[in-house]
Design a protein around this motif. Sequence first.
Motif, PDB file in Angstrom:
ATOM      1  N   ASN A  49       4.425   5.862   1.277  1.00 37.55           N
ATOM      2  CA  ASN A  49       4.611   4.416   1.262  1.00 37.55           C
ATOM      3  C   ASN A  49       6.049   4.007   1.543  1.00 37.55           C
ATOM      4  O   ASN A  49       6.946   4.841   1.611  1.00 37.55           O
ATOM      5  CB  ASN A  49       4.142   3.810  -0.053  1.00 37.55           C
ATOM      6  N   HIS A 103      12.210   6.287   0.024  1.00 39.22           N
ATOM      7  CA  HIS A 103      10.904   6.438   0.643  1.00 39.22           C
ATOM      8  C   HIS A 103      11.028   6.815   2.117  1.00 39.22           C
ATOM      9  O   HIS A 103      10.204   7.518   2.666  1.00 39.22           O
ATOM     10  CB  HIS A 103      10.092   5.153   0.516  1.00 39.22           C
ATOM     11  N   SER A 159       1.618   8.194   4.453  1.00 35.18           N
ATOM     12  CA  SER A 159       1.031   6.866   4.262  1.00 35.18           C
ATOM     13  C   SER A 159       2.014   5.764   4.641  1.00 35.18           C
ATOM     14  O   SER A 159       2.168   4.786   3.913  1.00 35.18           O
ATOM     15  CB  SER A 159       0.605   6.643   2.803  1.00 35.18           C
ATOM     16  N   TRP A 160       2.716   5.971   5.720  1.00 36.29           N
ATOM     17  CA  TRP A 160       3.720   4.999   6.163  1.00 36.29           C
ATOM     18  C   TRP A 160       3.001   3.919   6.964  1.00 36.29           C
ATOM     19  O   TRP A 160       2.405   4.202   7.991  1.00 36.29           O
ATOM     20  CB  TRP A 160       4.763   5.717   7.032  1.00 36.29           C
TER      21      TRP A 160
END
Lengths: 330, 324
Positions: free
Chosen positions: B165, B187, B269-270
């Motif tokens: 994320n 992140h 999960s970018w």
Amino acid sequence: MSSRLLEVSGLTTRFETRSGALNAVEDVSFSVSEGEIVGLVGESGSGKSVTGFSILGLIDPPGRIVSGSVKLNGRELVGLSHADLRSVRGREIAMVFQDPSATLNPVLTIGTQMRLAIAAHESMSKAAATHRCIDVLTIVGIPDAARRIEAYPHQFSGGMRQRVAIAIALLNRPRLIICDEPTTALDVSIQAQILTEMKSLAARLGTAMIWISHDLATVSSVASRLLVMYAGRLIETGPIAAVLRQPHHPYTRGLLNSLPGFAKPGQDLVQIPGAMPSLVNLPVGCSFRPRCTHAQDDCTLLPAFATDGARAFRCHHPLDLPVPASEARP
Amino acid sequence: MLGFVIQRVLQALVVMLVISALVFMGVYAVGNPIDVLISPDATQIIREQTIRAYGLDQPLWKQYLDFLARLLSGNFGRSFVYNMPVLDLIFSRLPATIELTLAAVFGATLLGVPLGIYAGYRPDSPISKTIMAVSILGFSVPTFWIGLVLIFTFAVTLGWLPAGNRGETATLFGVEWSFVTWNGLTHLFLPALNLSLFKFAMMVRLARAGTRETMLTDTVKFARAAGESEWTILSRHVLRLIAIPIVTVFGLELGSTLAFAVVTETIFSWPGVGKLIIDSIATLDRPVMVAYLMLVAFFFIMINLTVDIAYAALDPRLRTRRAS
């Protein structure tokens, strides 16, 4: 004779190659006086360029100077630290190469390149450096130097490019310039121009030069003294007029005979038979022996460098020695 | 220079037109979106209404012309799946991909080029050999595997960095970015590292090969003979002489990463456009696919144009050739 500027003695530069070690330069000794122009001639692979690079300590591995000394004004250069050598290069001894389109950096303006060469030795304002660059460019005959200084190398003709390279060599007012075939890549008409101008420049600025060339004719028009190299060794030295008039070494004689300018009209040029031996596999004794028409049995021993006044040669059976009369050739 | 840019922009327009046709045909030929959009037991009437609503009953050329007209007016249609304007959808995802790509490509270049130059300058030193070993790894180990290893090591085992994320974002120039907050940066780090490894390896090899070649030239010998320091020679002469292939690869990598960072975006999960396009292909969301491909083509054209202009800035010889 004025004071000795450069003194090279017993210089030997060796390259470790896959096919064995070879001495590109072996036991070379000579000196250059202040303001003197010395010509260094030989065929390709005779070691003349390596001699030039050795003086500046610019031999890259696998090559290295294994013995001998290079003294500039009495100061030993062989074995100097990188930093000390760097301060000699460009400031005391500069070098000009054969092909200016390969030596100049194509993506930097000549002004930038010249300022880098100045900045290597002196810190000064950009304006002052530019001023000096313009002065030197004018000295070497670049018209409109103040405008041309922001141009790139490809915007100059071959001859002009070489003038720029010469200007870079002159920037830090060195006392010796090693010219490694600086006119070979140029048009014949430009060659003569550059030759004359460099000669007068050297005289005007009092700069000594070592003029390396394979072309005896070129060298004879600039140099006052001649060094002839063959297969890594010096084989004959002396005042240029004397050597050309009366060479002692058969190789020098052969070189002269093969020059159009020295041959008699109507006669074929004389070639030296054979080719220069491989440096890895030199013949025993005199390296020129297999090609020499005067060779005898004792030539399998390496002749010493015999000195005869201002002249010296490395031959057991020298030609045209003035003394004694009984041995003089017809 | 101006003439050159105008000429290239005209070329770009033609390229965009050709690509629009190719993309439209290619996408049209893939499956029937109606089957995906409505349930199999919908009535024939609903089915036909839906087909008409999306304009799928028109002949192909008509659909293409409509599509071109809409493109020119900046209307890329609505997504079948998200039921929102395609451009809004893509632009809501684009910043995530852009910051990831820029971080990866710039990081790889700023680190890879100096290390490559060093490896080319001192090819036999142990440091150079280490650099080259890392670059071989970067080349040969698949990206998805490295991504998993990175997550396993730094997120799961050590717990130093988050596994996925974007984290916190903050608004800059009216767009949400991760890199402006510390949490967002943490992140961003792992996916950017993952994405940059291959590019890093490539930059190292390019810079090394160029440097080795350049060090042997007379230009370097001449600079040494003038007494210039090794640092000057590397930073002023060599760097400029090896710049062109590096800029070329930089541009290509920038474009292709922007368009196809799919694997890394999926693993971490970018929420970028790479994930969006994969989802759209799976659901046959045609407007998204078409708009996305047009956008990618546009990016590539712009990047190539920039690279060409950069060539002229880097090599004066190209400047005069174009001027004449």
